[in-house]
Design a protein around this motif. Structure first.
Motif, PDB file in Angstrom:
ATOM      1  N   VAL B 286       4.441 -10.770  -4.265  1.00  0.00           N
ATOM      2  CA  VAL B 286       5.070  -9.985  -3.195  1.00  0.00           C
ATOM      3  C   VAL B 286       3.966  -9.320  -2.373  1.00  0.00           C
ATOM      4  CG1 VAL B 286       6.660  -8.113  -2.636  1.00  0.00           C
ATOM      5  CG2 VAL B 286       7.089  -9.549  -4.652  1.00  0.00           C
ATOM      6  N   HIS B 287       3.947  -9.607  -1.083  1.00  0.00           N
ATOM      7  CA  HIS B 287       2.930  -9.031  -0.205  1.00  0.00           C
ATOM      8  C   HIS B 287       3.405  -7.640   0.244  1.00  0.00           C
ATOM      9  CE1 HIS B 287       0.498  -8.427   3.443  1.00  0.00           C
ATOM     10  NE2 HIS B 287      -0.357  -9.241   2.862  1.00  0.00           N
ATOM     11  N   PRO B 288       2.629  -6.606  -0.031  1.00  0.00           N
ATOM     12  CA  PRO B 288       3.117  -5.244   0.223  1.00  0.00           C
ATOM     13  C   PRO B 288       3.625  -5.010   1.645  1.00  0.00           C
ATOM     14  CG  PRO B 288       1.022  -5.186  -0.961  1.00  0.00           C
ATOM     15  CD  PRO B 288       1.274  -6.619  -0.602  1.00  0.00           C
ATOM     16  N   ARG B 289       2.867  -5.459   2.633  1.00  0.00           N
ATOM     17  CA  ARG B 289       3.279  -5.202   4.024  1.00  0.00           C
ATOM     18  C   ARG B 289       4.537  -5.973   4.390  1.00  0.00           C
ATOM     19  NH1 ARG B 289       0.729  -2.917   8.500  1.00  0.00           N
ATOM     20  NH2 ARG B 289       1.619  -4.307  10.030  1.00  0.00           N
ATOM     21  N   GLU B 290       4.590  -7.238   4.001  1.00  0.00           N
ATOM     22  CA  GLU B 290       5.786  -8.032   4.313  1.00  0.00           C
ATOM     23  C   GLU B 290       7.019  -7.386   3.673  1.00  0.00           C
ATOM     24  OE1 GLU B 290       3.697 -12.409   4.874  1.00  0.00           O
ATOM     25  OE2 GLU B 290       5.006 -12.098   3.162  1.00  0.00           O
TER      26      GLU B 290
END
Lengths: 310, 310
Positions: B286-290
C-alpha cells in the motif's frame, strides 16, 4: 581541504500538492541554486535534503547551477532519513562539525546525438507527428522511469502500428532526445532543424513523466485544436486517459515552434518522485501494465493525428 | 485417497480489458464453479490457474461454490508460473499424474459482528451518510488492500473531520462490514436494520477496490442525484477524482435499499489483482500517498453530502 560554514537546506516537498511535479518545483531550488547562494554568503559547502517523496535514505541527484562570479563550493544531497536525523541533531548541537568528501566531477562536454526514426506516411509523408522522450539519464539508477519509459513508449507507438499492420497517412517520427538532463541541447538542435526543414511538424507528443498509469494529456495549442482533440476522448479512454487540458508539451518537444499541437503525456504522478533521479529508478519499479497503457494512449493519439490531422 | 481424473482450468484473465475487475469477472468462474462443474463430469479434483495479474508463483484464493447434489471434490489454485509450466508439460505428457494433498477445511460458522461508529450531525443527526469497507479478509496475506485499506479510509474520513475541527450537519457513520468474503452476511444484516430503522440513510460510500490512486466514483442513484454530485467534481479533483459515473456502490452497502445514493470509490485498478486474495496483499504493497488520497476523496464527498444533502 577547506574549513568553514556548511549550509543545510532542509525544506521538504509540500505534501499537500496533488501534482507532485509542482511540489518538486517548489523545493528543487535548494538543490539547483543552493550552493551558489550559500557561497555568496561565504559558505564552503552545502548539504541538501533530497527532493523526493519516498521516506527512505536514498539520495536524489540532479542539475545544479553555479554562478561564474562566485566560488564553486561542494554540494551533496542526503536521504530523507539522514536529513531528519541531522535536523534533530542540530537542535541540540548547533555547532556540529561535519566533513564532506566528494568524488564527483564534471567532465568536458563530448559530442552526442539525438536518435531519430521515421515510419513514412502513405498520403502525406511530408507531415510529421513526433513522438519522443529523452535518452540520457542521471547515473545513479537506471533511468527507467526518467526517461527510459518515455523512449520505449515512443518506440512502441510505431511498433504498435507495425503489429496491427497499419500504415499511417502521415509520417510518425520517433525522436529520442539527448541531453535533456543538463542543458537540453538535443532539444535545441532538433528545434533549429525543425525551423528550417521543408517537412511540416503537425504535432509532437512527449513522454517524460514516468511509466505510470495514464491520466491525461496536456496540450499547448490554440482553442480550435483543443476542442478538436477533446472530441477524441472516448477513444483515449480505452487506454485510461480521462482528460486533455491546457499545459506545456515538455522540455524535449518544446522547441518545435512550428508544430500546431504539443502534447505532454501525463501518467499518475504520485510515485514518480519516489524514484526520480535516484538509485530507486530501476526497471523493477516500472509496472508492465501501467507502462504499456502509456504506449497505448500515445499510439491512439498518434493514430488519430496521423489519420485525421488537425 | 482417491484416484481419478483431475481437471486443469487454465484460462487467463483477459489482459486487453482496461478495467481489471472486469477481467477478473471473466476468469473467476473457473475458481468459483470449476470444482462443482468438473465433479459433475466425474473428476476427483481440480487445479485452477490463479486469477491474478502479477506474473509470479503466488497462488490466489477466494470463494468457491459447491453444489449439494454433486460430490465436493478438492480444488487448488496454482501460481501463474506453475500454471504455464503445467500447461507446457501436458502437451508432451497428456497422461501426467499429479498428487493433490490439501490441509484446508471449512470450519463451522461462528458469531461475528459489524463494527459501527457514529459522528453525530449537528443539524440533522437522524440523516446518515455511511462510509465503509469490509473487515474480513482471506487468510493468505494481510488483507491490506482487500479491504484493510477501505476500512482505514472510512475511519480516516471521520478522523479528518476531527482534525479539521468540522462538525458535520448530518451524521457520518463508519461501518466495517463483516463476512463480505464468503457470504456478505454483515451486509445483509445491516440491510435488514436499514429497512426498519427510523434513521434516514441519505447516502453510502464504499471503498473495496484497493488503496490505489483515486480515479472516480461510481454512483447508483437517479439522474437528478447524478447531475447534482457531478457539479461537485471541481472539489473532488483536489483529491485526484476525475469523474463520477453510473455504476454499483459495492457489495457491502448494496443492501441499503433506502439510500438515495450509493457511491463506489474507484481507485486505479491496474495493480489490484497483483495482490488480491494472495500472500502479496500486505501493508508494504500500500503506497501511503495513494492510500491517503483515497481517504481525502471520500472525506470531501462525505463533507459535501453532510453539508448540502441531496
Amino acid at each position: 581541504r577547506v574549513k568553514g560554514k556548511i549550509v543545510f537546506f532542509n525544506r521538504p516537498m509540500d505534501p499537500t500538492l496533488l501534482n507532485t511535479f509542482r511540489a518538486y518545483g517548489g523545493a528543487v531550488d535548494q538543490r539547483v541554486f543552493g550552493a551558489a547562494r550559500a557561497a555568496a554568503y561565504g559558505a564552503v559547502g552545502v548539504i541538501v535534503r533530497s527532493v523526493t517523496t519516498r521516506y527512505d535514505n536514498v539520495p536524489h541527484t540532479g542539475v545544479m547551477i553555479y554562478n561564474d562570479s562566485i566560488p564553486r563550493i561542494p554540494a551533496v544531497a542526503i536521504g530523507l532519513q539522514d536529513a531528519d536525523w541531522l535536523s534533530e541533531k542540530l537542535k541540540s548541537e548547533p555547532e556540529l562539525q561535519v566533513r564532506l568528501r566528494l568524488a564527483c566531477r564534471t567532465l568536458p562536454d563530448a559530442q552526442s546525438y539525438n536518435v531519430v526514426g521515421d515510419l513514412l506516411g502513405s498520403e502525406k509523408p511530408q507531415e510529421l507527428i513526433v513522438v519522443g522522450g529523452h535518452i540520457d539519464s542521471w547515473d545513479v539508477g537506471q533511468g527507467a522511469h526518467d526517461d527510459g519509459a518515455g523512449c520505449v513508449q515512443a518506440m512502441e507507438v510505431v511498433d504498435l502500428f507495425r503489429r496491427l499492420n497499419i500504415r499511417p497517412k502521415r509520417t510518425i517520427r520517433v525522436v529520442l532526445f539527448i541531453n535533456e538532463e543538463n542543458g537540453s541541447r538535443g532539444s535545441q538542435a532538433y528545434g533549429q532543424y525543425a525551423d528550417t526543414t521543408a517537412l511540416v511538424h503537425l504535432a509532437a507528443i512527449e513522454s517524460d513523466r514516468g511509466g505510470f498509469t495514464p491520466r491525461g494529456f496536456t496540450l499547448q495549442a490554440d482553442s480550435t485544436v483543443l476542442t478538436r482533440v477533446q472530441a477524441w476522448l472516448p477513444y483515449l479512454r480505452q487506454a485510461s486517459i480521462d482528460w486533455i487540458r491546457r499545459g506545456g508539451g515538455g522540455p524535449d518537444i518544446g522547441r518545435i515552434k512550428t508544430a500546431r499541437a504539443l502534447f505532454g503525456y501525463v501518467p499518475d504522478s504520485q510515485r514518480y518522485f519516489d524514484v526520480h533521479h535516484s538509485a530507486n529508478d530501476v526497471f523493477a519499479a516500472v509496472h508492465p501494465r501501467e507502462f504499456e497503457l502509456g504506449s497505448a494512449a500515445m499510439a491512439i493519439l498518434t493514430y488519430l493525428l496521423s489519420e485525421y490531422g488537425l
